[in-house]
Motif scaffolding. Sequence first.
Motif, PDB file in Angstrom:
ATOM      1  N   GLU A 111       0.805  -1.218   0.000  1.00  0.00           N
ATOM      2  CA  GLU A 111       0.000   0.000   0.000  1.00  0.00           C
ATOM      3  C   GLU A 111       0.837   1.267   0.000  1.00  0.00           C
ATOM      4  OE1 GLU A 111      -2.840  -0.305   3.162  1.00  0.00           O
ATOM      5  OE2 GLU A 111      -4.090  -1.755   2.070  1.00  0.00           O
ATOM      6  N   ASP A 112       2.106   1.154   0.432  1.00  0.00           N
ATOM      7  CA  ASP A 112       2.990   2.328   0.371  1.00  0.00           C
ATOM      8  C   ASP A 112       3.808   2.358  -0.916  1.00  0.00           C
ATOM      9  OD1 ASP A 112       4.747   0.278   0.843  1.00  0.00           O
ATOM     10  OD2 ASP A 112       5.717   1.204   2.571  1.00  0.00           O
ATOM     11  N   GLY A 113       3.483   1.494  -1.880  1.00  0.00           N
ATOM     12  CA  GLY A 113       4.073   1.564  -3.202  1.00  0.00           C
ATOM     13  C   GLY A 113       5.343   0.773  -3.410  1.00  0.00           C
ATOM     14  N   ARG A 114       5.735  -0.066  -2.465  1.00  0.00           N
ATOM     15  CA  ARG A 114       6.964  -0.837  -2.612  1.00  0.00           C
ATOM     16  C   ARG A 114       6.692  -2.114  -3.418  1.00  0.00           C
ATOM     17  NH1 ARG A 114      11.239   0.674   0.471  1.00  0.00           N
ATOM     18  NH2 ARG A 114      12.150  -1.403   0.247  1.00  0.00           N
ATOM     19  N   LYS A 147      -6.805 -18.038   5.015  1.00  0.00           N
ATOM     20  CA  LYS A 147      -5.841 -17.840   3.935  1.00  0.00           C
ATOM     21  C   LYS A 147      -5.137 -16.504   4.159  1.00  0.00           C
ATOM     22  CE  LYS A 147      -7.389 -16.509  -0.140  1.00  0.00           C
ATOM     23  NZ  LYS A 147      -8.050 -16.540  -1.474  1.00  0.00           N
ATOM     24  N   TYR A 148      -3.890 -16.437   3.760  1.00  0.00           N
ATOM     25  CA  TYR A 148      -3.122 -15.206   3.857  1.00  0.00           C
ATOM     26  C   TYR A 148      -2.389 -14.961   2.549  1.00  0.00           C
ATOM     27  CZ  TYR A 148      -3.857 -16.180   8.785  1.00  0.00           C
ATOM     28  OH  TYR A 148      -4.433 -16.470   9.991  1.00  0.00           O
ATOM     29  N   GLU A 149      -2.154 -13.708   2.259  1.00  0.00           N
ATOM     30  CA  GLU A 149      -1.229 -13.337   1.192  1.00  0.00           C
ATOM     31  C   GLU A 149      -0.032 -12.666   1.848  1.00  0.00           C
ATOM     32  OE1 GLU A 149      -3.859 -12.832  -2.851  1.00  0.00           O
ATOM     33  OE2 GLU A 149      -3.334 -11.008  -1.744  1.00  0.00           O
ATOM     34  N   VAL A 150       1.149 -13.212   1.576  1.00  0.00           N
ATOM     35  CA  VAL A 150       2.380 -12.718   2.175  1.00  0.00           C
ATOM     36  C   VAL A 150       3.155 -11.950   1.111  1.00  0.00           C
ATOM     37  CG1 VAL A 150       4.483 -13.343   3.409  1.00  0.00           C
ATOM     38  CG2 VAL A 150       2.411 -14.729   3.694  1.00  0.00           C
ATOM     39  N   TYR A 151       3.499 -10.702   1.411  1.00  0.00           N
ATOM     40  CA  TYR A 151       4.222  -9.836   0.486  1.00  0.00           C
ATOM     41  C   TYR A 151       5.706  -9.866   0.838  1.00  0.00           C
ATOM     42  CZ  TYR A 151      -0.210  -7.728  -1.036  1.00  0.00           C
ATOM     43  OH  TYR A 151      -1.474  -7.503  -1.556  1.00  0.00           O
ATOM     44  N   PHE A 152       6.536 -10.227  -0.128  1.00  0.00           N
ATOM     45  CA  PHE A 152       7.983 -10.258   0.052  1.00  0.00           C
ATOM     46  C   PHE A 152       8.594  -9.080  -0.701  1.00  0.00           C
ATOM     47  CE2 PHE A 152       6.507 -14.643   0.393  1.00  0.00           C
ATOM     48  CZ  PHE A 152       7.159 -15.099   1.534  1.00  0.00           C
ATOM     49  N   ASP A 153       9.267  -8.210   0.019  1.00  0.00           N
ATOM     50  CA  ASP A 153       9.837  -7.011  -0.577  1.00  0.00           C
ATOM     51  C   ASP A 153      10.906  -7.358  -1.608  1.00  0.00           C
ATOM     52  OD1 ASP A 153      10.103  -3.925  -0.265  1.00  0.00           O
ATOM     53  OD2 ASP A 153      12.173  -4.664  -0.153  1.00  0.00           O
ATOM     54  N   ASP A 154      10.796  -6.769  -2.802  1.00  0.00           N
ATOM     55  CA  ASP A 154      11.747  -7.076  -3.868  1.00  0.00           C
ATOM     56  C   ASP A 154      13.173  -6.709  -3.485  1.00  0.00           C
ATOM     57  OD1 ASP A 154       9.792  -8.064  -5.487  1.00  0.00           O
ATOM     58  OD2 ASP A 154       9.896  -6.490  -7.017  1.00  0.00           O
ATOM     59  N   GLU A 155      13.339  -5.594  -2.810  1.00  0.00           N
ATOM     60  CA  GLU A 155      14.681  -5.091  -2.524  1.00  0.00           C
ATOM     61  C   GLU A 155      15.340  -5.844  -1.370  1.00  0.00           C
ATOM     62  OE1 GLU A 155      16.907  -0.892  -1.236  1.00  0.00           O
ATOM     63  OE2 GLU A 155      14.852  -0.882  -2.016  1.00  0.00           O
ATOM     64  N   VAL A 198     -12.313 -13.658  -1.978  1.00  0.00           N
ATOM     65  CA  VAL A 198     -11.578 -12.880  -2.975  1.00  0.00           C
ATOM     66  C   VAL A 198     -10.940 -11.645  -2.351  1.00  0.00           C
ATOM     67  CG1 VAL A 198     -11.776 -11.574  -5.123  1.00  0.00           C
ATOM     68  CG2 VAL A 198     -13.055 -13.707  -4.836  1.00  0.00           C
ATOM     69  N   SER A 199     -11.650 -10.991  -1.438  1.00  0.00           N
ATOM     70  CA  SER A 199     -11.163  -9.768  -0.813  1.00  0.00           C
ATOM     71  C   SER A 199     -10.720 -10.050   0.626  1.00  0.00           C
ATOM     72  CB  SER A 199     -12.252  -8.699  -0.812  1.00  0.00           C
ATOM     73  OG  SER A 199     -12.637  -8.376  -2.130  1.00  0.00           O
ATOM     74  N   PRO A 200      -9.580  -9.485   1.040  1.00  0.00           N
ATOM     75  CA  PRO A 200      -9.092  -9.717   2.404  1.00  0.00           C
ATOM     76  C   PRO A 200      -9.893  -8.917   3.432  1.00  0.00           C
ATOM     77  CG  PRO A 200      -7.653  -8.167   1.287  1.00  0.00           C
ATOM     78  CD  PRO A 200      -8.655  -8.638   0.257  1.00  0.00           C
ATOM     79  N   SER A 201      -9.903  -9.420   4.650  1.00  0.00           N
ATOM     80  CA  SER A 201     -10.506  -8.670   5.755  1.00  0.00           C
ATOM     81  C   SER A 201      -9.628  -7.497   6.146  1.00  0.00           C
ATOM     82  CB  SER A 201     -10.721  -9.594   6.955  1.00  0.00           C
ATOM     83  OG  SER A 201     -11.642 -10.612   6.640  1.00  0.00           O
ATOM     84  N   PHE A 202      -8.322  -7.642   5.992  1.00  0.00           N
ATOM     85  CA  PHE A 202      -7.424  -6.505   6.169  1.00  0.00           C
ATOM     86  C   PHE A 202      -6.108  -6.797   5.467  1.00  0.00           C
ATOM     87  CE2 PHE A 202      -6.584  -8.990  10.126  1.00  0.00           C
ATOM     88  CZ  PHE A 202      -5.245  -9.245   9.938  1.00  0.00           C
ATOM     89  N   ASN A 203      -5.351  -5.740   5.217  1.00  0.00           N
ATOM     90  CA  ASN A 203      -4.011  -5.820   4.658  1.00  0.00           C
ATOM     91  C   ASN A 203      -3.141  -4.896   5.488  1.00  0.00           C
ATOM     92  OD1 ASN A 203      -1.625  -5.515   3.092  1.00  0.00           O
ATOM     93  ND2 ASN A 203      -2.742  -6.139   1.257  1.00  0.00           N
ATOM     94  N   MET A 204      -2.118  -5.455   6.152  1.00  0.00           N
ATOM     95  CA  MET A 204      -1.322  -4.676   7.093  1.00  0.00           C
ATOM     96  C   MET A 204       0.157  -4.760   6.756  1.00  0.00           C
ATOM     97  SD  MET A 204      -3.181  -5.534  10.726  1.00  0.00           S
ATOM     98  CE  MET A 204      -2.536  -4.050  11.498  1.00  0.00           C
ATOM     99  N   PRO A 205       0.893  -3.670   6.980  1.00  0.00           N
ATOM    100  CA  PRO A 205       2.335  -3.688   6.710  1.00  0.00           C
ATOM    101  C   PRO A 205       3.115  -4.424   7.796  1.00  0.00           C
ATOM    102  CG  PRO A 205       1.710  -1.586   7.655  1.00  0.00           C
ATOM    103  CD  PRO A 205       0.428  -2.348   7.445  1.00  0.00           C
ATOM    104  N   TRP A 206       4.259  -4.934   7.412  1.00  0.00           N
ATOM    105  CA  TRP A 206       5.280  -5.385   8.360  1.00  0.00           C
ATOM    106  C   TRP A 206       6.447  -4.427   8.151  1.00  0.00           C
ATOM    107  CZ3 TRP A 206       5.789 -10.054  11.484  1.00  0.00           C
ATOM    108  CH2 TRP A 206       4.578 -10.718  11.645  1.00  0.00           C
ATOM    109  N   ALA A 207       6.585  -3.468   9.051  1.00  0.00           N
ATOM    110  CA  ALA A 207       7.535  -2.374   8.835  1.00  0.00           C
ATOM    111  C   ALA A 207       8.441  -2.192  10.054  1.00  0.00           C
ATOM    112  CB  ALA A 207       6.772  -1.082   8.546  1.00  0.00           C
ATOM    113  N   ASN A 208       9.427  -1.316   9.880  1.00  0.00           N
ATOM    114  CA  ASN A 208      10.406  -0.990  10.922  1.00  0.00           C
ATOM    115  C   ASN A 208      11.178  -2.222  11.375  1.00  0.00           C
ATOM    116  OD1 ASN A 208      11.757   0.867  12.624  1.00  0.00           O
ATOM    117  ND2 ASN A 208      10.511   0.228  14.365  1.00  0.00           N
TER     118      ASN A 208
END
Length: 260
Positions: free
Chosen positions: A151-154, A173-181, A197-207
């Motif tokens: 959601e922050d464009g990465r 079910k989960y969708e796990v986002y792996f940062d390209d960099e 089809v649509s998630p209940s939420f999408n949250m960042p793993w940051a810091n």
Amino acid sequence: MNRSLKRVFLFCMIGIAASVSLSSHSLTFVHDAQSKVLADRAVEAMGGRENYDNTRYLSWVFFAKRFHLWDKFTGNIRIESGTGDLVLMNVHSKIGRAWQKGVEITKQSVLLEKMQWAYNVWINDSYWLVMPYKLHDPGVRLVYARADKTEDGRAAQVSTMTFDNVGVTPNNKYEVYFDDESGLVSAFAYFVQVADVSPSFNMPWANWQQYGNILLSDSRGERNVGPVQVFEQLPEPVFSEFIPALDSQGTSINGAKILR
């Protein structure tokens, strides 16, 4: 956050570690080739499986509500959830002690209920801290889904995580986002049912930060699981006695060295 959203959010939280909390070691993880590369890279970027396994003591504060202290080697935990509210328990035996407003609970039926509450809370709250280290858990399935952006464009690669008849909510079910960099997990999306089809939420793993020999993330967007601390040694009474765990600054446990 409005009340209805809070209810949905809390329901989703309960499902999050429950999906894998009761994994059977007779099962194996199943990843397609691309997902395996992503999962392996993420674990290595965080310091590697061996360093995580050798990290003994973790503490964190879940959503500013509950302070956790966990001895990964023995399974002993400490959960403080209010003034004078404390549970000391072993997650393997579910045996321990509990206090409410500073008064120890001695009635066996009430104590057993408190032990089950603590176990469920620990399962949920620890998953919000260490989920990326559990990508290779028995019964976990990862299937590559797509290239996408957080959601922050990465830029990220996304794998769908489901479960092979493990846990109490295996249909999550989960969708796990792996940062390209960096290769680190940068976000996750939660679906109540595999067919959703649509998630209940999408949250960042940051810091992501270095703690001893591993990396951990404490930011989940508008919520967080920090401050996070890692220790080499801790005095045994913090897992067995009604004594203050934190110092007056809330940054150290009885003078124990923080690995940061």
